[in-house]
Design a protein around this motif. Sequence first.
Motif, PDB file in Angstrom:
ATOM      1  N   LEU A 154      49.193  84.646  -8.959  1.00  0.00           N
ATOM      2  CA  LEU A 154      48.882  83.495  -8.707  1.00  0.00           C
ATOM      3  C   LEU A 154      49.881  82.820  -7.682  1.00  0.00           C
ATOM      4  O   LEU A 154      51.147  82.679  -8.130  1.00  0.00           O
ATOM      5  N   ILE A 155      49.375  82.427  -6.691  1.00  0.00           N
ATOM      6  CA  ILE A 155      50.336  81.681  -5.525  1.00  0.00           C
ATOM      7  C   ILE A 155      49.752  80.523  -5.438  1.00  0.00           C
ATOM      8  O   ILE A 155      48.492  80.206  -5.140  1.00  0.00           O
ATOM      9  N   ILE A 156      50.590  79.404  -5.579  1.00  0.00           N
ATOM     10  CA  ILE A 156      49.937  77.944  -5.602  1.00  0.00           C
ATOM     11  C   ILE A 156      51.033  77.476  -4.617  1.00  0.00           C
ATOM     12  O   ILE A 156      52.090  77.437  -4.619  1.00  0.00           O
TER      13      ILE A 156
ATOM     14  N   VAL B 221      34.933  89.545 -23.697  1.00  0.00           N
ATOM     15  CA  VAL B 221      35.572  90.146 -22.342  1.00  0.00           C
ATOM     16  C   VAL B 221      37.213  89.457 -22.623  1.00  0.00           C
ATOM     17  O   VAL B 221      37.421  88.768 -23.175  1.00  0.00           O
ATOM     18  N   ALA B 222      38.241  90.369 -22.028  1.00  0.00           N
ATOM     19  CA  ALA B 222      39.480  89.884 -21.787  1.00  0.00           C
ATOM     20  C   ALA B 222      40.043  89.519 -20.140  1.00  0.00           C
ATOM     21  O   ALA B 222      39.252  90.398 -19.451  1.00  0.00           O
ATOM     22  N   ILE B 223      40.521  88.548 -19.939  1.00  0.00           N
ATOM     23  CA  ILE B 223      40.709  88.263 -18.617  1.00  0.00           C
ATOM     24  C   ILE B 223      42.352  88.091 -18.388  1.00  0.00           C
ATOM     25  O   ILE B 223      42.887  87.629 -19.005  1.00  0.00           O
ATOM     26  N   THR B 224      42.858  88.991 -17.629  1.00  0.00           N
ATOM     27  CA  THR B 224      44.341  89.192 -17.241  1.00  0.00           C
ATOM     28  C   THR B 224      44.698  88.769 -15.963  1.00  0.00           C
ATOM     29  O   THR B 224      44.091  89.192 -15.045  1.00  0.00           O
TER      30      THR B 224
ATOM     31  N   GLN C 264      48.881  76.028 -16.368  1.00  0.00           N
ATOM     32  CA  GLN C 264      48.655  76.981 -17.284  1.00  0.00           C
ATOM     33  C   GLN C 264      47.100  76.463 -17.905  1.00  0.00           C
ATOM     34  O   GLN C 264      46.159  77.160 -18.003  1.00  0.00           O
ATOM     35  N   GLU C 265      47.284  75.279 -18.362  1.00  0.00           N
ATOM     36  CA  GLU C 265      45.908  74.511 -18.891  1.00  0.00           C
ATOM     37  C   GLU C 265      44.719  74.541 -17.697  1.00  0.00           C
ATOM     38  O   GLU C 265      43.603  74.800 -18.207  1.00  0.00           O
ATOM     39  N   ALA C 266      45.294  74.629 -16.506  1.00  0.00           N
ATOM     40  CA  ALA C 266      44.240  74.464 -15.303  1.00  0.00           C
ATOM     41  C   ALA C 266      43.638  75.874 -15.202  1.00  0.00           C
ATOM     42  O   ALA C 266      42.264  76.010 -15.006  1.00  0.00           O
ATOM     43  N   ILE C 267      44.328  77.000 -15.460  1.00  0.00           N
ATOM     44  CA  ILE C 267      43.766  78.418 -15.261  1.00  0.00           C
ATOM     45  C   ILE C 267      42.930  78.668 -16.368  1.00  0.00           C
ATOM     46  O   ILE C 267      41.684  79.225 -16.181  1.00  0.00           O
ATOM     47  N   GLU C 268      43.353  78.276 -17.618  1.00  0.00           N
ATOM     48  CA  GLU C 268      42.416  78.328 -18.856  1.00  0.00           C
ATOM     49  C   GLU C 268      41.207  77.789 -18.922  1.00  0.00           C
ATOM     50  O   GLU C 268      40.098  78.157 -19.138  1.00  0.00           O
TER      51      GLU C 268
ATOM     52  N   ALA D 182      49.814  88.877 -16.981  1.00  0.00           N
ATOM     53  CA  ALA D 182      50.313  90.163 -16.538  1.00  0.00           C
ATOM     54  C   ALA D 182      52.022  89.637 -16.648  1.00  0.00           C
ATOM     55  O   ALA D 182      52.581  88.450 -16.323  1.00  0.00           O
ATOM     56  N   ALA D 183      52.922  90.619 -16.671  1.00  0.00           N
ATOM     57  CA  ALA D 183      54.317  90.656 -16.718  1.00  0.00           C
ATOM     58  C   ALA D 183      54.825  89.814 -15.677  1.00  0.00           C
ATOM     59  O   ALA D 183      54.503  90.208 -14.269  1.00  0.00           O
ATOM     60  N   GLY D 184      55.695  88.801 -15.932  1.00  0.00           N
ATOM     61  CA  GLY D 184      56.230  88.008 -14.915  1.00  0.00           C
ATOM     62  C   GLY D 184      55.204  87.191 -14.235  1.00  0.00           C
ATOM     63  O   GLY D 184      55.872  85.913 -13.533  1.00  0.00           O
ATOM     64  N   VAL D 185      54.014  86.838 -14.582  1.00  0.00           N
ATOM     65  CA  VAL D 185      53.287  85.868 -14.268  1.00  0.00           C
ATOM     66  C   VAL D 185      53.190  84.476 -14.870  1.00  0.00           C
ATOM     67  O   VAL D 185      53.274  83.367 -14.434  1.00  0.00           O
ATOM     68  N   GLY D 186      53.100  84.584 -16.390  1.00  0.00           N
ATOM     69  CA  GLY D 186      52.910  83.502 -16.859  1.00  0.00           C
ATOM     70  C   GLY D 186      54.200  82.872 -17.510  1.00  0.00           C
ATOM     71  O   GLY D 186      54.214  81.653 -18.293  1.00  0.00           O
TER      72      GLY D 186
END
Length: 733
Positions: free
Chosen positions: A606-608, A599-602, A575-579, A563-567
Amino acid sequence: MFSHLGKFGVNHKKTPILHINNMCCSKIKASLKRLKLYVPLGRNYSSLPGLVGNDIKSLHSIISPPIAKIRNIGIMAHIDAGKTTTTERILYYSGYTRSLGDVDDGDTVTDFMAQERERGITIQSAAVTFDWKGYRVNLIDTPGHVDFTLEVERCLRVLDGAVAVFDASAGVEAQTLTVWRQADKHKIPRICFLNKMDKTGASFKYAVESIREKLKAKPLLLQLPLGEGKAFKGVVDVVSKEKLVWNRKLEDGKDFERKPLLEMSDAELLKETTEARNALIEQVADLDDEFADLVLGEFSENFDLLPAEKLQTAIHRVTLAQTAVPVLCGSALKNKGVQPLLDAITMYLPSPEERNYEFLERISRLLLPFADQHIEIPSLTAGNIALTVGLKHTATGDTIVSSKSSALAAARRAEREGEKKPRQNNEAERLLLAGVEIPEPVFFCTIEPPSVARQPDLDYALKCLQREDPSLKVKLDPDSGQTVLCGMGELHIEIIHDRIKREYGLETYLGPLQVAYRETILNAVHATDTLDRTLGDKRHLVTVELEVKPIEASSVTPVIKYAAGVGEDLPKVSQEAIENGIHSACLQGPLLGSPVQDVAITLHSLIIHPGTSTTMISACVSRCVQKALKKADKQVLEPLMNLEVTMMRDYLSPVLADLAQRRGTIQEIQTRQENKIVIGFVPLAEIMGYSTALRTLTSGSATFALELSNYQAMNPQDQTTLLSRRSGLTQVL
């Protein structure tokens, strides 16, 4: 890839094929297990290429023939069209063998695996090298069974031309379409050989028309048959207007007579041939501007004056341009028509220098292939196919280079060239050879060793077989801990099981064969998850919010969006961990534990917490995706197969009734001489054991071919039944 640099060693039985293209590029098929040159019992082999009696040609002429005199070809076809028999005759007439082998007797050169000889089919490709009238021919005999389509795919990548063999009584069949599409993809020039002209029901006209209609190709009729079925005795050369008749007293087919057609003795045949030649000239002129200018300029008044050599040269250009395909005919089993086929291979198919390769490559320790025999050679020039040994860390599709430094230097040179020519493609990318598209397996079953102590031996055998056959997949069941074997069909898994026993001395046990289903969802869902763990003195805290929704386009892997502003500000490791977490979650769906697709996943939020490990990020994302999948409306997808059944017309009704019970959908019913051809779709789950059932219904007279079409949604009733059966709730009546 450049990083996959091979080490030389020995570890496999089937012959690896190394192709050194125009500027010495190489492609690897597999590895060798045996190095000694030997002759199998029961066969009488002649001298190797370059050896005539006790006379030996210069070493350079044997190892490095002129590149223009090299032909790298494959033999491809539907199963039982006569590929291996044709190859056997080619080897006999070229002087490679001194006796004729027979598929039924299990003594052919290229089908040397025990499983091939027992079943009378080709399972793995085999390479042979021979000479014909001053040309060096590297020939690869490929399988025709759909379970071994990958063998054809990886062979076509190293070939410059191909011979498509057809059963003249059947024309284009199901697997013919598959291998033809593969040849189209790799832009392989080819010629057609209408085999089995002696067979009852053989029809030259029907077979040619099926090439035109089903393959959408333009056939160039270079020959006409002299008779069909039992009356078949030879062929007419349309280009030279000569007839070739084989001596019936000599069964090996070496002795045949070539005679010009004369008005006095062959009036009707001469008229038919002249008409066919004129039509051929007009057809080639429409496809080749240079030839059209020649015909219209010098020979417009009388095509008979056009020299055969001019027409042959034009046919060669048209074949290379893949705008048409030369068609020849004969009967390999009855030893008729094979020598003209060899002439056509050298005359119309391209040499390596006529194919467009732009790679640089070197390699050491080379061998020339002779099916299950081979001879070591010191070097090889561009355009040849050879073998190499070892390559323990190399798999099909890798690009082999002499060293990592030379590869990097070549890449840098290519990048500099690319900067000078900005409009062209990235030259560095073109240094890598095309990989192989490996189809997804559709069957799976568990496999167990005879004892726990032999598990490492089984793991080793499966590792070796996977390197040799990339379409074989092995995985570990996370719940039971059992090893799971995944393959392209019942026969594929059966062959693997048999090879483990014969080649590795392991008596393994297979579980029930199961269909590889897939899953998807029907609606969009949101999910949120938080993972909060303290390990030692470090706190790992992650909060994820995401949406999972279905997509119309078919996609085996999930489409990942941010989503806008997340990635935008995410570190690459995060990012690699998420994917990784998303891909891991989609490996096992909530219904059957089958892979999730379409399927598409958006990722919306994400708060780390500072100091949180990437492993915890992956785990949280994976758990969140699984939570969303469970909330959604779910759908099982089952593999749907293209089915083609050929039977005598008397058996049409029982075959159709049986297919209806198997949830089959009939598309078309064709007539082929005295036979009926049923074309349709049937779920893979309903087709297990179909071979035995079809034999019973048709008294063993019918044949069928299967090919994966796509995955389709099961209807609610069938899905409920499947889920109940899997959970053990099926009621026994």
